[in-house]
Design a protein around this motif. Structure first.
Motif, PDB file in Angstrom:
ATOM      1  N   ASP A  74      49.306 -67.721 -29.444  1.00  0.00           N
ATOM      2  CA  ASP A  74      48.163 -67.512 -30.145  1.00  0.00           C
ATOM      3  C   ASP A  74      47.406 -66.104 -29.997  1.00  0.00           C
ATOM      4  O   ASP A  74      46.774 -65.607 -30.295  1.00  0.00           O
ATOM      5  CB  ASP A  74      46.722 -68.751 -29.802  1.00  0.00           C
ATOM      6  CG  ASP A  74      46.459 -67.625 -28.523  1.00  0.00           C
ATOM      7  OD1 ASP A  74      47.500 -68.064 -27.542  1.00  0.00           O
ATOM      8  OD2 ASP A  74      45.714 -68.881 -27.685  1.00  0.00           O
ATOM      9  N   VAL A  75      48.166 -65.722 -29.045  1.00  0.00           N
ATOM     10  CA  VAL A  75      47.726 -63.816 -28.957  1.00  0.00           C
ATOM     11  C   VAL A  75      48.489 -63.110 -29.369  1.00  0.00           C
ATOM     12  O   VAL A  75      47.639 -62.203 -30.135  1.00  0.00           O
ATOM     13  CB  VAL A  75      47.968 -63.489 -27.445  1.00  0.00           C
ATOM     14  CG1 VAL A  75      47.833 -61.521 -26.997  1.00  0.00           C
ATOM     15  CG2 VAL A  75      47.055 -64.017 -25.894  1.00  0.00           C
ATOM     16  N   VAL A  76      49.583 -63.579 -30.125  1.00  0.00           N
ATOM     17  CA  VAL A  76      50.518 -62.777 -30.563  1.00  0.00           C
ATOM     18  C   VAL A  76      49.660 -62.794 -32.043  1.00  0.00           C
ATOM     19  O   VAL A  76      49.926 -61.354 -32.662  1.00  0.00           O
ATOM     20  CB  VAL A  76      52.006 -63.325 -30.691  1.00  0.00           C
ATOM     21  CG1 VAL A  76      52.454 -62.737 -32.250  1.00  0.00           C
ATOM     22  CG2 VAL A  76      52.745 -62.765 -29.422  1.00  0.00           C
ATOM     23  N   ARG A  77      49.473 -63.525 -33.351  1.00  0.00           N
ATOM     24  CA  ARG A  77      48.822 -63.203 -33.603  1.00  0.00           C
ATOM     25  C   ARG A  77      47.762 -62.951 -33.965  1.00  0.00           C
ATOM     26  O   ARG A  77      47.255 -62.210 -34.786  1.00  0.00           O
ATOM     27  CB  ARG A  77      48.593 -65.051 -34.144  1.00  0.00           C
ATOM     28  CG  ARG A  77      47.613 -65.228 -35.846  1.00  0.00           C
ATOM     29  CD  ARG A  77      48.605 -66.227 -36.658  1.00  0.00           C
ATOM     30  NE  ARG A  77      47.823 -67.042 -36.189  1.00  0.00           N
ATOM     31  CZ  ARG A  77      47.248 -68.861 -36.261  1.00  0.00           C
ATOM     32  NH1 ARG A  77      47.920 -68.830 -37.586  1.00  0.00           N
ATOM     33  NH2 ARG A  77      47.129 -69.646 -36.049  1.00  0.00           N
ATOM     34  N   ARG A  78      46.801 -63.306 -32.837  1.00  0.00           N
ATOM     35  CA  ARG A  78      45.617 -62.509 -33.100  1.00  0.00           C
ATOM     36  C   ARG A  78      44.906 -60.918 -33.014  1.00  0.00           C
ATOM     37  O   ARG A  78      44.517 -60.590 -33.446  1.00  0.00           O
ATOM     38  CB  ARG A  78      44.652 -62.957 -31.824  1.00  0.00           C
ATOM     39  CG  ARG A  78      43.305 -62.800 -31.183  1.00  0.00           C
ATOM     40  CD  ARG A  78      42.123 -63.698 -30.856  1.00  0.00           C
ATOM     41  NE  ARG A  78      42.820 -63.821 -29.795  1.00  0.00           N
ATOM     42  CZ  ARG A  78      42.966 -64.029 -28.449  1.00  0.00           C
ATOM     43  NH1 ARG A  78      43.508 -65.568 -29.661  1.00  0.00           N
ATOM     44  NH2 ARG A  78      43.959 -64.272 -27.840  1.00  0.00           N
ATOM     45  N   ASN A  79      46.660 -60.652 -32.132  1.00  0.00           N
ATOM     46  CA  ASN A  79      46.460 -59.297 -31.720  1.00  0.00           C
ATOM     47  C   ASN A  79      46.983 -58.537 -33.234  1.00  0.00           C
ATOM     48  O   ASN A  79      46.212 -57.264 -33.761  1.00  0.00           O
ATOM     49  CB  ASN A  79      46.968 -58.303 -30.455  1.00  0.00           C
ATOM     50  CG  ASN A  79      46.689 -59.178 -29.505  1.00  0.00           C
ATOM     51  OD1 ASN A  79      45.658 -59.321 -29.228  1.00  0.00           O
ATOM     52  ND2 ASN A  79      47.031 -58.691 -28.405  1.00  0.00           N
ATOM     53  N   ILE A  80      47.813 -59.191 -33.500  1.00  0.00           N
ATOM     54  CA  ILE A  80      48.664 -58.645 -34.999  1.00  0.00           C
ATOM     55  C   ILE A  80      47.623 -58.779 -36.227  1.00  0.00           C
ATOM     56  O   ILE A  80      47.235 -57.512 -36.860  1.00  0.00           O
ATOM     57  CB  ILE A  80      50.066 -59.499 -35.296  1.00  0.00           C
ATOM     58  CG1 ILE A  80      50.984 -58.907 -34.282  1.00  0.00           C
ATOM     59  CG2 ILE A  80      50.085 -58.718 -36.917  1.00  0.00           C
ATOM     60  CD1 ILE A  80      52.162 -60.077 -34.667  1.00  0.00           C
ATOM     61  N   GLU A  81      47.194 -59.820 -36.485  1.00  0.00           N
ATOM     62  CA  GLU A  81      45.938 -59.947 -37.383  1.00  0.00           C
ATOM     63  C   GLU A  81      44.938 -58.861 -37.173  1.00  0.00           C
ATOM     64  O   GLU A  81      44.003 -58.889 -38.501  1.00  0.00           O
ATOM     65  CB  GLU A  81      45.289 -60.726 -37.727  1.00  0.00           C
ATOM     66  CG  GLU A  81      46.053 -61.912 -38.302  1.00  0.00           C
ATOM     67  CD  GLU A  81      46.039 -63.394 -38.140  1.00  0.00           C
ATOM     68  OE1 GLU A  81      44.612 -63.555 -37.843  1.00  0.00           O
ATOM     69  OE2 GLU A  81      46.699 -64.177 -38.870  1.00  0.00           O
ATOM     70  N   ALA A  82      43.759 -58.776 -36.311  1.00  0.00           N
ATOM     71  CA  ALA A  82      43.368 -57.300 -35.775  1.00  0.00           C
ATOM     72  C   ALA A  82      43.813 -56.247 -36.135  1.00  0.00           C
ATOM     73  O   ALA A  82      42.838 -55.496 -36.727  1.00  0.00           O
ATOM     74  CB  ALA A  82      43.603 -57.328 -34.316  1.00  0.00           C
ATOM     75  N   ILE A  83      44.971 -55.833 -36.184  1.00  0.00           N
ATOM     76  CA  ILE A  83      45.471 -54.336 -36.872  1.00  0.00           C
ATOM     77  C   ILE A  83      45.813 -54.790 -38.621  1.00  0.00           C
ATOM     78  O   ILE A  83      47.145 -53.906 -39.261  1.00  0.00           O
ATOM     79  CB  ILE A  83      46.036 -53.389 -36.119  1.00  0.00           C
ATOM     80  CG1 ILE A  83      47.792 -54.458 -35.869  1.00  0.00           C
ATOM     81  CG2 ILE A  83      45.939 -52.904 -34.793  1.00  0.00           C
ATOM     82  CD1 ILE A  83      48.750 -54.026 -34.837  1.00  0.00           C
TER      83      ILE A  83
END
Length: 816
Positions: A645-654
């Protein structure tokens, strides 16, 4: 300039050149310089008091050097030369001449005060041996600062070593070794004179440094008092609160040392990992040896005893490997990597010390230095344990090679060698300078402001709609220049992914040993560049994906053998450009993703009811839900349901996207699509009433003006558009952001179809204004978390336009 001043300037220049070229090696030249300066002072007596005072300080400084009373010989000579330059500028009536003379006088006065302090503290006159040692140390410090094309400094180094050789009191062993260093340095200078394009090889600098170090060692061995003194003073038991940062430390220079050493440590760590797969790679051994050697020499110059001691012991270990005394195998790789980790910790503590914290000895330091000093006494040898897993397996045997032919997903023996190799032979050395990051960011921000301001001018009606063709031609030419400047400034933000990939190599090496798996780690596309501000953001997603691939994906060696696979698994990390984005892939040849296990876990957690009609992509995306995990055993590696979930959250944040592809029993691919930069976006400007919005071009599928028969409603609430046999939820931007005077009739409006993570939605707008590059502006902390908005931009008319967050809008459209 008066004629008399021209004569004085010429004489000053001659004195300066004598000191610069011969001052350290010929005392007679120093005496001539003193006599010449005293004559000038008498001729200008009472004419220029500030200048006379400065020249008087130069006379004192030259005498201190000539009489071996200088506390810092190299610094004294530099200050004298700088003062003579300032005097020359003064006589030539150049700008700020008074300031130059005053600052030069202050610098020289400070150097002379150190000489006086030394004279007061020393009960006896300085020993000639101390002059030799000081000059050798100055030469070593000079060598560390020499760049590949800095031949004036190399000539200066020759003069310094020549002074040691010419000193009568220099012991014979020290003189002999110094002559070897001088011969090497003179060879470099002679080659430059014969070939103007010749650059200083790194090996030459290393060889000269080793000779200087050996000369210093022979000098210390000649002095019985110094041999009885330990290299690093050990603190008393219980005194671990000792601050090891010298009281007179130059914090600015130490900060530069920390920055430059970061690359050395990174290269050393990569070379150590290479050595594990190729223990005969002598160039890799030399790379690590030079890193430890340079850190040792520079830290000794700054009197950072902890670093000097650790680097010395680590260098000795690598020296034994280089000389063939031991093999780089068994317990030695772990010991060398522990040394690198300890150096990283020391530099972290040193960085904290620059901010006011004490520079303390890290935990485990004494134990590690003890192991490095006598590894065999602690049971460390070059004999590998049979059961110990290896981070990178050697090429398979012939039997394994035959079975791997029928396995397309398995790595070939040749693939195992596709690791980053150190370049050999002649290399091209690029000149560069260090610029503070805040200054670079400020420059890029100002270029962005220039782009916005120029766009406002170029699209103004007086320019764009006027009849002044010459003005329009000039504006168009300026537009081209501004665009080139913008592209150039953006390229300054870009850095390669090499450092990030190297971190992953160390992670794979350590983690594969912990979980007991043999893994071949292959990297590709390390030179792919990405925005500097994004590197740290993608580090955490990469770590989680690599850990999951190792723990969940790649099977244990015994399991792989039963499945007909090679014992070693392959983890492939690559980066490349695609459609204006940077794509980073993590690929493994493990067991892939278990669709049924994911569905069962999702039903258990209430995320889905049945899931029978879900596509593979939708099923795989369930692993990005917070707390989702299919691991049967929770370990310190994974299994607690945190990470993806951290993966998707960080990637979508950029503004990036993540996609999963998997084949059961053959492996999985995790693909991250990332924008090149966070500063600029290619966007479609749309109008909704009087407002303007920007939709990222990468998210747009198509735009249509729907027919009335293609529009339907769900329960008289949600609106749907039938497009190519699919129903797409519609989203009215005017209703979302409460925009008045917008087009309310759908057939007269325009629908922009966008996609995110496999889901599509239609954004209803009034008009399409055009596509352009947008300089992104943040909304600030107070407005940073608005659903559907990712930023803002200044439009050509000077008003603010909002940048739409397509991912947020699509998720909102599919949940409402």
């Amino acid at each position: 300039m008066p004629t008399s001043h021209e004569d004085i300037v010429a004489r000053l220049r001659g004195i300066r050149e004598e000191i610069d070229h011969r001052g350290l090696t010929e005392p007679a030249a120093l005496k001539e310089a003193v006599a010449g300066l005293e004559d000038l002072i008498r001729e200008m007596d009472g004419e220029k008091s500030d200048l006379n005072r400065l020249l008087g300080l130069c006379v004192k400084g030259i005498r201190a050097v000539n009489e071996l009373r200088a506390a810092d010989t190299l610094g004294s000579v530099d200050a004298i030369i700088e003062s003579l330059d300032a005097a020359e500028h003064y006589l030539q009536d150049r700008p700020n001449k008074e300031v130059l003379v005053r600052e030069a006088g202050q610098l020289l006065d400070s150097v002379l005060s150190k000489n006086s302090a030394r004279a007061e503290t020393d009960s006896e006159e300085i020993h000639p041996e101390e002059f030799v040692e000081m000059t050798l140390n100055d030469a070593a410090a000079c060598l560390l600062q020499i760049d590949s094309d800095d031949f004036p400094e190399m000539e200066r180094l020759c003069r310094m070593i020549d002074a040691v050789v010419a000193a009568r009191e220099c012991p014979a062993p020290c003189r002999e070794i110094s002559e070897q260093a001088l011969h090497l340095a003179v060879q470099v200078v002679d080659k430059r004179k014969a070939d103007p394009d010749f650059t200083i090889p790194e090996d030459a600098i290393t060889d000269i440094g080793l000779a200087l170090e050996e000369a210093l060692s022979s000098l210390s061995e000649n002095n019985t008092a110094s041999t009885d003194t330990p290299a690093v003073e050990k603190p008393a038991p219980g005194a671990e609160s000792t601050d090891y940062l010298p009281e007179d430390a130059d914090l600015d220079l130490i900060g530069a040392f920390i920055t430059e050493s970061g690359d050395l440590i990174t290269n050393a760590e990569e070379a150590l990992l290479t050595l594990e797969s190729d223990p005969e790679d002598i160039e890799a051994v030399s790379t690590v040896f030079r890193a430890f050697h340079n850190i040792k020499g520079t830290s000794a110059f700054f009197e950072l005893a902890l670093m000097t001691e650790l680097a010395h012991h680590a260098e000795s270990l690598l020296s034994r490997v280089r000389d063939g005394e031991i093999r780089y195998a068994g317990g030695y790789p772990d010991l060398a990597l522990r040394s690198v980790d300890m150096l990283k910790e020391l530099f972290r503590l040193l960085q904290d010390a620059l901010n006011g914290s004490p520079f303390l000895k890290p935990q485990g330091y004494d134990e590690l230095t003890g192991l490095l000093a006598a590894p065999e006494a602690a049971g460390i040898s070059d004999v590998s344990e049979p059961a110990a897993p290896r981070p990178v397996s050697p090429p398979p045997s012939s039997a394994e090679a035959e079975t791997s032919v029928a396995e397309p997903a398995a790595a070939s023996p040749d693939a195992l060698t596709r690791r980053p190799k150190l370049q050999t032979g002649k290399q091209v050395v690029e000149s560069s300078i260090r610029v503070p990051i805040d200054r670079l960011d400020r420059f890029i921000d100002m270029v962005g402001e220039l782009v916005v301001s120029h766009s406002m001018v170029a699209q103004d009606q007086l320019v764009a709609g006027g009849t002044h063709h010459e003005l329009q031609k000039k504006v168009a030419h300026t537009t081209k220049i501004v665009r080139e400047l913008q592209n150039m400034s953006m390229s300054m933000r870009m850095i390669p992914l090499k450092t990030t990939f190297r971190k992953m190599a160390r992670l794979v090496r350590d983690l594969s040993r912990k979980v007991g798996k043999d893994v071949s780690f292959i990297t590709e596309g390390e030179d792919t560049e990405i925005d500097r501000n994004m590197v740290d953001i993608i580090n955490d997603p990469l770590v989680h994906m690599v850990r999951n691939a190792l723990d969940h994906g790649i099977e244990l060696p015994e399991v792989r053998e039963k499945m007909g696979k090679p014992r070693y698994g392959t983890l492939h990390l690559s980066a490349f450009h695609s459609a204006g984005n940077v794509v980073v892939e993590v690929r493994d040849d493990g067991k892939g993703l278990d669709r049924e296990a994911i569905l069962a876990k999702a039903r258990e957690r209430g995320l889905i009811e049945n899931g029978g009609g879900m596509s593979d992509r939708e099923v795989y995306n369930l692993i990005f839900e917070p707390g989702f995990s299919t691991a049967e055993i929770v370990s310190d590696v994974s299994g607690r349901g945190v990470g993806m979930d951290v993966v998707r959250r960080n990637i979508e944040a950029i503004r990036g996207q993540v996609e999963i592809q998997a084949t059961p029993g053959r492996g999985a691919v995790f693909k991250m699509s990332l924008p090149l930069t966070l500063a600029i976006i290619d966007g479609m400007v749309v109008g909704v009433g009087p407002e303007k919005y920007v939709i990222p071009t990468i998210s747009i599928i198509r735009s249509v003006q729907p027919n009335p028969g293609d529009i339907s409603t769900v329960l008289h609430k949600g609106e749907m558009l039938k497009l190519q046999g699919k129903l797409i939820p519609l989203f009215r931007i005017a209703e979302l952001f409460d925009v008045r005077e917008a087009q309310s009739e759908l057939p007269k409006a325009i629908t922009v179809v966008v996609e995110n993570d496999g889901h599509q939605a239609g954004l209803v707008v009034d008009e399409l204004i055009g596509s352009q590059q947008i300089v992104i502006k943040t909304l600030g902390e107070s407005l940073g978390n608005i659903t559907g908005i990712s930023g803002s931009a200044i439009m050509p008319d000077g008003r603010v336009g909002l940048i739409l967050d397509v991912g947020g809008l699509v998720r909102l459209a599919n949940t409402d």
